[in-house]
Design a protein around this motif. Sequence first.
Motif, PDB file in Angstrom:
ATOM      1  N   LEU A 164      26.042  67.131  14.544  1.00  0.00           N
ATOM      2  CA  LEU A 164      24.905  67.855  13.951  1.00  0.00           C
ATOM      3  C   LEU A 164      25.351  68.624  12.713  1.00  0.00           C
ATOM      4  N   SER A 266      27.206  70.538  -6.462  1.00  0.00           N
ATOM      5  CA  SER A 266      26.983  71.938  -6.070  1.00  0.00           C
ATOM      6  C   SER A 266      28.173  72.788  -6.461  1.00  0.00           C
ATOM      7  N   CYS A 273      33.377  73.788   8.945  1.00  0.00           N
ATOM      8  CA  CYS A 273      34.051  72.580   9.423  1.00  0.00           C
ATOM      9  C   CYS A 273      34.741  71.714   8.383  1.00  0.00           C
ATOM     10  N   LYS A 336      24.548  77.068   3.277  1.00  0.00           N
ATOM     11  CA  LYS A 336      23.497  76.112   2.918  1.00  0.00           C
ATOM     12  C   LYS A 336      22.177  76.706   3.392  1.00  0.00           C
ATOM     13  N   ARG A 439      23.011  75.296  -7.510  1.00  0.00           N
ATOM     14  CA  ARG A 439      22.442  74.298  -6.605  1.00  0.00           C
ATOM     15  C   ARG A 439      21.491  73.328  -7.289  1.00  0.00           C
TER      16      ARG A 439
HETATM   17  C1  UGA Z   1      28.864  69.044   8.485  1.00  0.00           C
HETATM   18  C2  UGA Z   1      28.482  67.587   8.755  1.00  0.00           C
HETATM   19  O1  UGA Z   1      27.400  67.210   7.886  1.00  0.00           O
HETATM   20  C3  UGA Z   1      28.084  67.388  10.199  1.00  0.00           C
HETATM   21  O2  UGA Z   1      27.831  66.006  10.446  1.00  0.00           O
HETATM   22  C4  UGA Z   1      29.220  67.875  11.104  1.00  0.00           C
HETATM   23  O3  UGA Z   1      28.860  67.758  12.457  1.00  0.00           O
HETATM   24  C5  UGA Z   1      29.510  69.331  10.774  1.00  0.00           C
HETATM   25  O4  UGA Z   1      29.873  69.438   9.390  1.00  0.00           O
HETATM   26  C6  UGA Z   1      30.648  69.895  11.559  1.00  0.00           C
HETATM   27  O5  UGA Z   1      31.508  69.184  12.018  1.00  0.00           O
HETATM   28  O6  UGA Z   1      30.617  71.097  11.641  1.00  0.00           O
HETATM   29  P1  UGA Z   1      27.520  71.312   8.094  1.00  0.00           P
HETATM   30  O7  UGA Z   1      28.819  71.803   7.598  1.00  0.00           O
HETATM   31  O8  UGA Z   1      26.809  72.094   9.128  1.00  0.00           O
HETATM   32  O9  UGA Z   1      27.693  69.841   8.709  1.00  0.00           O
HETATM   33  O10 UGA Z   1      26.493  71.110   6.879  1.00  0.00           O
HETATM   34  P2  UGA Z   1      26.386  70.006   5.710  1.00  0.00           P
HETATM   35  O11 UGA Z   1      24.979  69.644   5.539  1.00  0.00           O
HETATM   36  O12 UGA Z   1      27.336  68.894   5.890  1.00  0.00           O
HETATM   37  O13 UGA Z   1      26.832  70.848   4.437  1.00  0.00           O
HETATM   38  C7  UGA Z   1      28.172  71.257   4.238  1.00  0.00           C
HETATM   39  C8  UGA Z   1      28.337  71.842   2.840  1.00  0.00           C
HETATM   40  O14 UGA Z   1      28.257  70.815   1.860  1.00  0.00           O
HETATM   41  C9  UGA Z   1      27.258  72.858   2.466  1.00  0.00           C
HETATM   42  O15 UGA Z   1      27.822  73.925   1.762  1.00  0.00           O
HETATM   43  C10 UGA Z   1      26.327  72.051   1.601  1.00  0.00           C
HETATM   44  O16 UGA Z   1      25.588  72.837   0.714  1.00  0.00           O
HETATM   45  C11 UGA Z   1      27.306  71.156   0.872  1.00  0.00           C
HETATM   46  N1  UGA Z   1      26.696  69.908   0.357  1.00  0.00           N
HETATM   47  C12 UGA Z   1      26.145  69.012   1.211  1.00  0.00           C
HETATM   48  C13 UGA Z   1      26.729  69.655  -1.009  1.00  0.00           C
HETATM   49  O17 UGA Z   1      27.252  70.466  -1.799  1.00  0.00           O
HETATM   50  N2  UGA Z   1      26.173  68.495  -1.477  1.00  0.00           N
HETATM   51  C14 UGA Z   1      25.604  67.580  -0.651  1.00  0.00           C
HETATM   52  O18 UGA Z   1      25.114  66.539  -1.140  1.00  0.00           O
HETATM   53  C15 UGA Z   1      25.586  67.855   0.731  1.00  0.00           C
END
Ligand code: UGA
Length: 459
Positions: A164, A266, A273, A336, A439
């Motif tokens: 997730l 970003s 994680c 996020k 962003r």
């Molecule tokens: C991430 C993974 O997406 C999950 O599948 C996983 O289970 C999780 O880590 C984990 O192991 O804890 P999470 O860290 O909760 O989830 O959130 P994300 O949506 O992956 O975003 C992580 C970071 O990347 C945020 O700071 C977000 O803003 C950034 N991000 C994400 C970007 O800068 N660009 C993107 O296109 C996507």
Amino acid sequence: MKITKICCIGAGYVGGPTMAVIAKKNPNIEVTIVDINEERIAAWNDKDVSKLPIYEPGLAEIVEETRGKNLFFSTAIDEAIAAAEMIFISVNTPTKTYGKGKGMAADLKYVELCARNIAEVAKTDKIVVEKSTLPVRTAQAIKSILHNTGNGVNFSILSNPEFLAEGTAIQDLLNPDRVLIGGESEDAIESLANIYGSWVPQDRILRTNVWSSELSKLTANAFLAQRISSINAISELCEHTEANVNEVAKAIGMDSRIGPKFLNASIGFGGSCFQKDILNLVYIARSYGLNAVADYWEQVILLNDHQKRRFSDNLISTLYNTVSGKKIAMLGWAFKKDTNDTRESAAIYVADHLLNEQANIAVYDPKVTSKKVQADLNYLNTRTAEENNTLVKSYNDPYETSKDAHAIAIMTEWDEFKTYDWQKIYDNMKKPAFIFDGRNILDKTEMESIGFEYSSIGK
Ligand code: UGA
Ligand code: NAD
């Protein structure tokens, strides 16, 4: 084994939402989530569900529906372990801050404590499920502790990593791309597969050996983070060539082999994680002497650090090379949108860098408290709590936050930021008024027509 009672150790961002969904979809199974943190458990039990310790869209409704029926939150850890046939370990596994592997390896002390606790208390056979993200081969250590310190009962160990993402946790849990179960015992694997089977189609429940499952979790996060570092590396090149990173991302994302998701440039990825898991992967690779492999993945982290630093450097140089005594408004502090989690948020590092240059920082985040902002900065240990308290102020609305500010830095992509009266914000700022959109969520033409000096990532 027929499962009638589940215990989950760790009532955090994973344990809470995951067990709430398991309880909702399995009304005949009693699910108890336990934690050593009394304050957290009290918040989970708060009658007012807007006070739950974790903010996730859709979570409060599910907790309201199941809590007190077949979902329970408690600090009575031993009782819950003793009663359950299946125990999930969902505790934190942060990067080590001491000793061997400091700054790289995962700290497994909480996981080990859980294993010892289970071994001590268990009087009947148990299935122990690794839900936390763990280095490959951890199941071996858990097995050894359980078998050598237990009361002679049988333990089956499964790896069932969670995929997730925060902010979309409930949707991700209700409709997962896949559920991964790694294990030795077919009977144990099927017991867990049955629980997920009450809402997840069987063809999305993947069964593997325990080592593949453990390694797949670290690999999935490394691949996801690598995409962000890849597009962020290109964002810097865009800024030097008049290419637009959004257009580049769209153009490459339409290649079905690449795909459109996870290509938003970003200020850099945050969260509890990605960094921790990649550092851990690097550490594991090095411990096997695989330096080329370690260097390859480490670059994902180095680029991410560079992206955060580049953002604050650009802000400082644009503000005539000094932010000393200037008010900088930061919109967003969470890593996020749609979460109150701030762990490893880029905002913390950007703020720290600006504070080193003697800026005054004003923060507004719809879900993050002033207390949390201060705690995040204090944790860095760069300056005293008193100094942080004087230099950084939190506000309850964006208009106060930006009043008399020289610049606004957008740190989180909260949807509400797009709906503000930006003219009103502009009118109350020092001129020239700058926006640094970390962003890429605001419209450049619109902001410039109001009068802002607008810059964003990769454009
Ligand atoms: C991430 C993974 O997406 C999950 O599948 C996983 O289970 C999780 O880590 C984990 O192991 O804890 P999470 O860290 O909760 O989830 O959130 P994300 O949506 O992956 O975003 C992580 C970071 O990347 C945020 O700071 C977000 O803003 C950034 N991000 C994400 C970007 O800068 N660009 C993107 O296109 C996507
Ligand atoms: P968290 O810090 O939010 O929650 C962990 C909880 O475990 C805390 O409340 C802590 O008090 C409790 N705890 C620690 N030791 C304990 C013990 N011995 N007995 C009882 N309770 C104990 O962490 P989280 O974000 O839920 O992450 C948990 C695990 O899941 C980590 O390994 C993480 O890598 C992994 N993971 C996290 C996410 C995410 O989006 N946060 C997604 C997938 C996987």
